[in-house]
Design an enzyme around this catalytic site. Structure first.
Site, PDB file in Angstrom:
ATOM      1  N   CYS A 181      13.403   7.245  11.797  1.00  0.00           N
ATOM      2  CA  CYS A 181      13.684   8.681  11.732  1.00  0.00           C
ATOM      3  C   CYS A 181      12.618   9.514  11.014  1.00  0.00           C
ATOM      4  O   CYS A 181      12.322  10.631  11.466  1.00  0.00           O
ATOM      5  CB  CYS A 181      15.071   8.943  11.169  1.00  0.00           C
ATOM      6  SG  CYS A 181      15.649   7.811   9.910  1.00  0.00           S
ATOM      7  N   ARG A 188      12.935  -4.979   7.258  1.00  0.00           N
ATOM      8  CA  ARG A 188      13.639  -4.922   5.979  1.00  0.00           C
ATOM      9  C   ARG A 188      13.673  -6.322   5.387  1.00  0.00           C
ATOM     10  O   ARG A 188      13.934  -7.294   6.099  1.00  0.00           O
ATOM     11  CB  ARG A 188      15.062  -4.380   6.158  1.00  0.00           C
ATOM     12  CG  ARG A 188      15.071  -2.963   6.693  1.00  0.00           C
ATOM     13  CD  ARG A 188      16.451  -2.431   6.928  1.00  0.00           C
ATOM     14  NE  ARG A 188      16.394  -1.258   7.780  1.00  0.00           N
ATOM     15  CZ  ARG A 188      17.436  -0.703   8.361  1.00  0.00           C
ATOM     16  NH1 ARG A 188      18.642  -1.239   8.183  1.00  0.00           N
ATOM     17  NH2 ARG A 188      17.308   0.357   9.127  1.00  0.00           N
ATOM     18  N   GLN A 247      15.250  -1.305  17.154  1.00  0.00           N
ATOM     19  CA  GLN A 247      16.372  -0.396  17.365  1.00  0.00           C
ATOM     20  C   GLN A 247      16.174   0.415  18.650  1.00  0.00           C
ATOM     21  O   GLN A 247      15.057   0.834  18.948  1.00  0.00           O
ATOM     22  CB  GLN A 247      16.503   0.576  16.193  1.00  0.00           C
ATOM     23  CG  GLN A 247      16.903  -0.083  14.885  1.00  0.00           C
ATOM     24  CD  GLN A 247      16.977   0.930  13.760  1.00  0.00           C
ATOM     25  OE1 GLN A 247      16.047   1.694  13.544  1.00  0.00           O
ATOM     26  NE2 GLN A 247      18.082   0.934  13.039  1.00  0.00           N
ATOM     27  N   ASP A 259      16.474   3.424  19.229  1.00  0.00           N
ATOM     28  CA  ASP A 259      16.647   4.574  18.356  1.00  0.00           C
ATOM     29  C   ASP A 259      16.357   5.878  19.093  1.00  0.00           C
ATOM     30  O   ASP A 259      15.442   5.950  19.913  1.00  0.00           O
ATOM     31  CB  ASP A 259      15.675   4.445  17.176  1.00  0.00           C
ATOM     32  CG  ASP A 259      16.315   4.806  15.862  1.00  0.00           C
ATOM     33  OD1 ASP A 259      17.442   5.319  15.888  1.00  0.00           O
ATOM     34  OD2 ASP A 259      15.691   4.582  14.818  1.00  0.00           O
ATOM     35  N   HIS A 287      16.555  10.358  18.167  1.00  0.00           N
ATOM     36  CA  HIS A 287      16.903  11.431  17.241  1.00  0.00           C
ATOM     37  C   HIS A 287      16.909  12.737  18.001  1.00  0.00           C
ATOM     38  O   HIS A 287      15.937  13.079  18.674  1.00  0.00           O
ATOM     39  CB  HIS A 287      15.928  11.457  16.066  1.00  0.00           C
ATOM     40  CG  HIS A 287      15.999  10.212  15.246  1.00  0.00           C
ATOM     41  ND1 HIS A 287      15.175   9.127  15.487  1.00  0.00           N
ATOM     42  CD2 HIS A 287      16.834   9.847  14.234  1.00  0.00           C
ATOM     43  CE1 HIS A 287      15.498   8.145  14.635  1.00  0.00           C
ATOM     44  NE2 HIS A 287      16.493   8.571  13.869  1.00  0.00           N
ATOM     45  N   LYS A 331      28.910   8.942   9.848  1.00  0.00           N
ATOM     46  CA  LYS A 331      28.606   8.250  11.108  1.00  0.00           C
ATOM     47  C   LYS A 331      29.872   8.058  11.924  1.00  0.00           C
ATOM     48  O   LYS A 331      30.980   8.092  11.396  1.00  0.00           O
ATOM     49  CB  LYS A 331      28.024   6.857  10.835  1.00  0.00           C
ATOM     50  CG  LYS A 331      26.813   6.798   9.950  1.00  0.00           C
ATOM     51  CD  LYS A 331      26.292   5.357   9.849  1.00  0.00           C
ATOM     52  CE  LYS A 331      27.236   4.460   9.077  1.00  0.00           C
ATOM     53  NZ  LYS A 331      26.777   3.057   9.030  1.00  0.00           N
ATOM     54  N   HIS A 391      21.282  11.118  14.748  1.00  0.00           N
ATOM     55  CA  HIS A 391      20.699   9.787  14.914  1.00  0.00           C
ATOM     56  C   HIS A 391      21.644   9.001  15.823  1.00  0.00           C
ATOM     57  O   HIS A 391      22.857   9.065  15.640  1.00  0.00           O
ATOM     58  CB  HIS A 391      20.612   9.040  13.582  1.00  0.00           C
ATOM     59  CG  HIS A 391      19.944   9.788  12.470  1.00  0.00           C
ATOM     60  ND1 HIS A 391      18.811   9.332  11.842  1.00  0.00           N
ATOM     61  CD2 HIS A 391      20.264  10.951  11.839  1.00  0.00           C
ATOM     62  CE1 HIS A 391      18.469  10.169  10.879  1.00  0.00           C
ATOM     63  NE2 HIS A 391      19.336  11.163  10.862  1.00  0.00           N
TER      64      HIS A 391
END
Length: 645
Positions: A337, A366, A384, A386, A388, A472, A518
């Protein structure tokens, strides 16, 4: 008198001080025998706690998640009591309920726990459960709590008490065991009929590898022996479905100590599977206005300080990367993000340009502790799906609803039909874990509630499960054998646009902040593939299978015809292989079944003469002889129909 409102809207009056158990008994004795806990005004409490005001009451039994959680929490205390009877010097850390069962982290000192010890602890638990000991709750002043655990020499409870205030501290006692605990608990131990300690593991106190390693005992209990038998059958089935086992058998992915723990590598068939999933989602995204972007695997450390990720995740990230230039530091990106915020800022935006929807299959990193790594479900590097979305405040709800539609399209296409939408909120008791104003959090939380309600989703709310920058909507999916997984997620964020000073020019020529959404329908490709493999036991749907068809010649005499069939199917976009080994056809069929390939085509003299193939379907057996073109047409129709749905 007080008024008690039940879930069906019925209102009953009782004397002040009545308990939920008393209410249950007033309805029926049979119901009272099943009540494990109560939900009063949305909070789960002991069924035996007195009620002093008008309330909304829900009675919780084994059929409710709250009832199961309370049952397993009490079972953790029962296990601790059994352990204490054999190891009086053991120190007890924490013992919470989990998704299926419970655990307790215990410091056994110099003692080593063996399988033989587990057997006698289980036996002792059954003996103690049979005593039907009541769980007694006691509010304790902080000084008294400190004195009690100082005398017991328990540093773990003392550390927990240090963070509590007077009025927040309660003890629960059953039998000879007393524990620091906020509750709630079941009425007595007699509800626990079937017991199994499932695993022994190590766990650092408070998850910090600088602290002492404790012994974690996992267990599960049930109100009947039959349910334990069903659980054991499910565990055996889960072993067969383990994605690590299937991944090796189907040649999808591998790990290497030389490459590093928690860093999966995708073999050709696994890479094909990933690519099919990406193509599937990318097509759906492009049709709904998403724009593809690509960002680096690293970023300047200041990027993550601006976003707040460094403060929140710095300890769980890999160490920063220093360059020859003094003071210059980079990080492997823990999130996509912040990069997408910078992409938004790359050019000025008008209210007419919004919403802007950036999508990326971005790999993030991570540092998970080695003991927590598990196949593809817990890794150190993952991709991900992902995206946005940057939108005006008046667009938030509509955009959120469109994302819900996309998530459900993904689930339905892949056979996940049993799911619950979890509204993940801030912990109101610990707001320091989050960034942003109360006003923005309330706006975001209400937008999620309204969007979910308008889409007709079955929702539950969970405090403390929000991301640090916003609430979320998490999709909790049950697989084919009843296990629950968190997959897709959608998040509303008013905070990162503030931190990155994102703007657009509104219709009145003033500068405004966009709202950020997100979303990740898969969550991560690694975890999603793991769950999918276990859900379908490795029998991937036809449209997704890396190999859809395998051609099996009966003997070498029909090798050329088999090869011709294979090339014909490949030319029609059907992923096909051929088994050209010098093996008997029975072995080829058995081996192909184990590979879980959807279709096998057997060719011999008759098939060659007629220009046909004998079709055998995974799990169904022979389907007869058909023309090659007709077979290919049927395969492509099945694929098109499935994806269209």
């Amino acid at each position: 008198m007080i008024k008690v409102t039940l879930p069906d809207g019925a209102v009953r009056e009782y004397n002040e001080g009545v308990s939920a158990l008393d209410v249950a008994l007033s309805i029926s004795e049979g119901l009272a025998r099943k009540v494990l806990a109560a939900e009063i005004d949305g909070q789960v409490v002991d069924a035996f706690r007195p009620i002093h005001k008008d309330v909304n009451l829900k009675l919780l039994t084994w059929d409710n998640d709250g009832g199961k959680s309370t049952f397993w929490h009490s079972s953790a205390h029962l296990m601790a009591e059994a352990v204490q009877s054999f190891y009086p010097d053991a120190k007890f850390a924490i013992g919470p309920p989990i998704e299926r069962g419970f655990y307790y982290d215990i410091d056994f000192g110099e003692e080593k726990i063996t399988e033989e010890d587990i057997t006698r602890i289980e036996k002792k638990m059954k003996e103690l459960a049979g005593k039907k000991s009541r769980f007694a709750r006691q509010e304790v002043p902080k000084a008294e709590a400190i004195r009690y655990f100082t005398e017991k020499g328990d540093p773990y409870k003392l550390e927990l008490i240090d963070g509590l205030e007077d009025g927040q501290i309660t003890f629960y006692t059953q039998g000879d065991f007393t524990d620091l605990c906020r509750g709630p608990h079941i009425p007595n131990t007699g509800f626990i009929k079937a017991i199994k300690i499932t695993n022994i593991a190590g766990a650092y106190w408070r998850g910090d590898e600088n602290n002492k390693m404790l012994t974690r005992l996992y267990g599960v209990t049930f109100p009947s022996a039959k349910e334990l038998e069903e659980y054991n059958a499910m565990i055996e089935e889960a072993k067969k479905r383990d994605h690590r086992k299937l991944g090796k058998e189907l040649e999808l992915f591998t790990f290497s100590e030389r490459v590093g723990q928690g860093l999966p590598m995708w073999l050709p068939k696994g890479a094909m599977l990933r690519q099919r999933l990406q193509d599937f989602l990318q097509k759906a995204q492009m049709e709904t206005g998403y724009l593809p972007v690509v960002t680096p695997h690293i970023g300047n450390i200041n990027l993550y300080k601006t976003s707040g990720h460094y403060e929140k995740y710095g300890a769980d990230s890999f160490q920063s990367i220093k360059t020859p230039h003094e003071g210059e530091e980079f990080m492997l990106k823990p999130m996509n993000c912040p990069h997408h915020c910078e992409l938004y800022k790359a050019s000025p935006k008008s209210y007419k340009d919004l919403p802007v929807r950036f999508a990326e299959f971005g790999t993030v990193y991570r540092y998970e502790q080695a003991g927590e790594l598990h196949g593809l479900t817990r890794v150190r590097g993952f991709t991900q799906d992902d995206a946005h979305l940057f939108c005006r405040p008046d667009q938030v709800k509509e955009e959120f609803k469109k994302v819900i539609d996309l998530v459900l399209y993904v689930f339905n296409s892949l056979g996940f039909t049993d799911y619950t939408a979890q509204v993940s909120l801030r912990d109101p008791e610990n707001k320091t874990k989050y960034i942003g104003t109360d006003e923005n959090w309330e706006i975001a939380e209400n937008a999620i509630r309204e969007a979910a309600a308008e889409k007709g989703l079955k929702t539950v709310e969970e405090l403390g499960e929000a991301a640090f920058y916003g609430p979320k909507l998490d999709f909790m999916v049950r697989d084919a054998i009843g296990r629950r997984w968190q997959l897709g997620t959608i998040q509303v964020d008013y905070n990162l646009p503030e931190r990155f000073e994102l703007e657009y020019v509104d219709s009145d020529n003033t500068r405004k902040r966009p709202v950020m959404i997100h979303r990740a329908p898969f969550g991560s490709l690694e975890r999603f593939v793991a769950v999918l493999l276990e859900h379908c036991a490795g029998k991937l749907p036809l449209w997704l299978a890396p190999t859809q068809v395998k051609v099996l010649p009966i003997s070498d005499k029909y090798h050329d015809y088999a090869e011709q069939v294979m090339h014909s199917l490949k030319s029609l976009d059907i992923r096909t292989e051929m088994d050209d080994r010098q093996e008997k056809i029975g072995k080829k069929i058995r081996d192909t079944e184990l590979e879980k390939i959807p279709y096998m085509l057997i060719v011999g003299e008759k098939e060659q003469e007629e220009g046909k193939v004998s079709v055998r379907k995974q799990g169904e057996g022979d389907l007869g002889s058909v023309d090659i073109v007709a077979f290919a047409t049927d395969i492509n129709r099945q694929v098109a129909d499935k994806i269209a749905k």
